[in-house]
Design an enzyme around this catalytic site. Structure first.
Site, short mmCIF file in Angstrom:
data_model
loop_
_atom_site.label_atom_id
_atom_site.label_comp_id
_atom_site.label_asym_id
_atom_site.label_seq_id
_atom_site.Cartn_x
_atom_site.Cartn_y
_atom_site.Cartn_z
N TYR A 550 8.69 -2.68 11.11
CA TYR A 550 7.39 -2.40 10.51
C TYR A 550 6.50 -1.63 11.47
O TYR A 550 6.36 -2.00 12.64
CB TYR A 550 6.73 -3.73 10.13
CG TYR A 550 5.49 -3.61 9.28
CD1 TYR A 550 5.48 -2.85 8.12
CD2 TYR A 550 4.33 -4.31 9.62
CE1 TYR A 550 4.35 -2.78 7.33
CE2 TYR A 550 3.20 -4.25 8.83
CZ TYR A 550 3.20 -3.48 7.68
OH TYR A 550 2.08 -3.40 6.90
N HIS A 636 4.28 4.71 8.26
CA HIS A 636 4.68 3.64 7.33
C HIS A 636 5.88 4.03 6.46
O HIS A 636 5.87 3.85 5.26
CB HIS A 636 3.49 3.26 6.46
CG HIS A 636 2.42 2.52 7.20
ND1 HIS A 636 1.49 3.16 7.98
CD2 HIS A 636 2.14 1.20 7.30
CE1 HIS A 636 0.67 2.27 8.52
NE2 HIS A 636 1.05 1.07 8.13
#
Length: 695
Positions: A550, A636
């Site tokens: 992440y 992202h």
């Protein structure tokens, strides 16, 4: 802020939990934000319970861990030492003592170096540097180089970069190397307080795994780049080839934000320097932004923590500029630069309230935002367990012909969005054989053919099993439904991975994890895979040493290598903050014997800029095939800029080749592109840059 060994290296070290609200919020009090869970900043960070976010262990526990090589029998030399602070204090196992370079009676200037002889050879995988612990900061090392040697004469650089100016333990992880000697070179003092260096403890660790496989067919990881922040977003500057990265208002967290600024860093491949800058003139915390490159090669950031702001970066002037604010506040939106040069955004309920985040369009020339009521977000929502707060995040957008944008995912439902007039939306069917694939990847590896590879993702943003699914989507004239083909799966299930198109048309998939939990590396996929479009198959490559999950990024660099970086941003002292990156040299740069291959050379490109549909010529030193890949920006897991066009010459004279660009600006999207030459052995040269302009 602690730079710690990944948890896979610390299995024997106790981890404190949970991370505190103060650490998650960067020392600030939690503040209520419209649309976000009431628990945010109190018991959760980005929806993840603080109880599940591991705090880094104490430095004493790390430097005495099982992987730490015993300092007994070590010897050390330094270029300089102050009386009372000898070099031996850096390897005495006592964190209260420290080595300091001489400042009296002579002030010895930088650079400084300290060399450790371990007395025997080890397979070394990391080092730690602990700055002085007496409350002083003089001598904290900033820019530095880490080198290893088998004999004390020939040293190889395994890492370089810039450490933050604090007293926390710094960890450097690199491709394992057999070595007896370690040299740490200090190039700057972290706070620019003077020309000195210091160290409380320097420790060296055995590698967590075996020696790397041979380069042929596998590629090579290294060196490691160390940043003074967690890289969450990044781009390659069109005028320099430098890499520009940023995190949030803080280098280590995004929670508790009350500062409209962004911490950035620049990596120069030419000088191997990493420098830091805090951008405050735009009043924009760019974390969780929408991001794409405009026709002028300017990465344009919209929304995020400062949910209505717009900023763009100009590479030649090295400056960020504030632009008009959006009509709808957003965070985690999808963004793409359209065939007319406007920027289309949609979705993003992570910030600025939930729901109704329909499309709008930014005109760079007019510096205005216009709502597109005909572009509703509802058709592209996933069925996320957390509702619209997550279900309209990170859309997979592809600019295409006639001002259309194709939405390929992450929802299983696909759509065409028209951006002319007041906008339009046309359903394009489902990605047959797939599920909602939040935080998966989608890559246009063949723009002329309209071919898009999709891989991985998970049905829900978090607490959800990722898939290894792979599909090929073929788009044509909009708004006709595309063709979806299911192909063989990847070897590893991945959410939060990154994918990069390479000059030869293959696609490199890096990182991710099998079970999607932000700020968690437990199920990290360390083995990258290479997609071959000729066979629609995946090949496993050399494993990396650092999890990239992440908030990680990956970028193609002008020398045909790939930077994989970041992950975390989970609070001050979070164990899963990765303040680093690694360079990956793909297998195509090696011979079958494992030596670096001879690369073709582009001696000239006939023009610096060419209009859509125009012609240009390339001269090389040998027979080659050619492609162009658009400069990119990413955050992202999303990169809507990258696309590749294979070039077929219209004429050839010796090793001078003439090409005609596609006439459709939805295919040859204007902006800056790498020009690649690949020789008969499949080896790419260094890229040249071509600007494609509107016709």
């Amino acid at each position: 802020m602690l730079h710690l060994l990944p948890l896979i290296l610390l299995s024997s070290v106790a981890l404190a939990s949970p991370i505190s609200p103060e650490a998650a919020n960067g020392g600030a009090a939690a503040a209520s934000t419209p649309g976000k869970p009431a628990s945010e900043g109190v018991t959760t960070l980005d929806g993840v319970p603080l109880a599940g976010i591991p705090v880094a262990p104490a430095p004493e526990d790390v430097i005495t861990s099982d992987a730490s090589i015993s300092q007994a029998g070590w010897t050390v030399t330094a270029d300089s030492a102050q009386d009372g602070n000898p070099a031996t204090d850096a390897i005495d196992g006592d964190t209260t003592t420290f080595w300091h370079t001489e400042f009296s009676p002579d002030l010895v200037q930088l650079p400084h170096n300290i060399v450790i002889d371990m007395g025997a050879s080890y397979l070394v995988g990391s080092i730690t540097y602990l700055p002085r612990q007496d409350g002083g900061s003089n001598g904290n090392i900033g820019q530095h180089v880490v080198q290893l040697s088998p004999d004390g004469d020939t040293f190889t650089t395994v890492a370089f970069g810039t450490w933050m100016d604090d007293s926390s333990l710094k960890t450097t992880i690199f491709n394992p190397v057999n070595a007896q000697y370690m040299r740490l070179q200090a190039l700057t003092e972290a706070g620019d307080r003077g020309p000195w260096s210091s160290a409380a403890e320097i420790n060296i660790y055995t590698a967590a795994g075996p020696a790397p496989p041979p380069p042929a067919g596998n590629g090579v990881w290294g060196p490691t780049l160390e940043f003074p922040l967690v890289p969450v977003s990044g781009t390659v500057e069109v005028s320099t080839g430098n890499v520009l990265i940023w995190s949030s208002y803080s280098p280590s967290t995004f929670g508790g934000n009350n500062l409209a600024q962004t911490v950035t860093a620049t990596y120069s491949p030419a000088t191997q320097e990493i420098t830091e800058a805090i951008i405050s003139n735009t009043g924009h915390d760019m974390f969780c932004e929408g991001l794409s490159m405009n026709f002028d090669g300017q990465p344009t950031s919209t929304g995020g923590d400062t949910d209505s702001a717009t900023s763009y970066y100009d590479s030649p002037s090295n400056a960020w500029t504030a632009a008009a604010t959006m009509n709808i506040p957003r965070g985690y939106q999808a963004q793409a630069t359209t065939s007319t040069g406007n920027l289309f955004v949609i979705g993003a309920s992570w910030n600025g309230g939930t729901g109704g985040k329909n499309g709008e369009l930014y005109s760079p020339s007019a510096n205005t935002w216009t709502l597109l009521p005909g572009c509703p977000v509802a058709p592209m929502l996933t069925a996320d367990a957390q509702g619209v707060y997550r279900s309209d995040n990170h859309g997979w957008l592809f600019p295409w012909s006639d001002e259309y944008v194709f939405q390929a995912g992450p929802s299983v439902a696909m759509n065409w969005y028209g951006t002319s007039g007041t906008g339009s939306q046309t359903a394009a069917g489902d990605r047959t054989g797939d599920s909602d694939s939040m935080c998966g990847n989608a890559v246009m590896y063949d723009a002329v053919g309209g071919l898009i590879l999709t891989v991985g993702g998970s049905p829900d943003y978090q607490d959800s099993s990722a898939t290894a699914n792979a599909h090929i989507i073929t788009i044509g004239t909009p708004p006709a439904a595309p063709t979806v083909t299911t192909i063989g799966s990847m070897a590893y299930a991945r959410s939060f991975a990154n994918s990069v198109i390479l000059p030869d048309g293959t696609v490199l998939i890096i990182g991710g994890e099998a079970y999607a939990i932000p700020f968690n590396d437990t199920t990290a996929a360390l083995t990258p895979e290479l997609f071959n479009p000729a066979t629609n198959t995946f090949t496993q490559l050399a494993p990396m040493q650092i999890p990239r999950t992440y908030h990680s990024i990956a970028l193609l660099l002008p020398d045909a290598t790939v930077l994989s970086a970041g992950g975390g941003l989970c609070g001050v002292g979070c164990a899963n903050n990765h303040y680093d990156g690694q360079l990956f040299t793909p297998p195509y740069l090696y011979t079958s014997a494992g030596a670096l291959a001879t690369r073709p050379v582009i001696s000239s490109v006939s023009a610096a800029s060419v209009a859509v549909g125009g012609t240009f010529s390339v001269t090389t030193d040998s027979a080659c095939t050619f492609s162009i890949i658009r400069y990119t920006s990413t955050t992202h897991t999303v990169n809507t800029d990258q696309r590749r066009i294979a070039l077929t010459p219209t004429s050839t004279a010796g090793t001078t080749y003439t090409f005609t660009l596609p006439t459709d600006p939805g295919v040859a999207l204007p902006g800056y592109w790498y020009v690649w030459a690949v020789n008969g052995a499949g080896v790419p040269g260094l890229a040249e840059t071509l600007q494609i302009t509107p016709a």
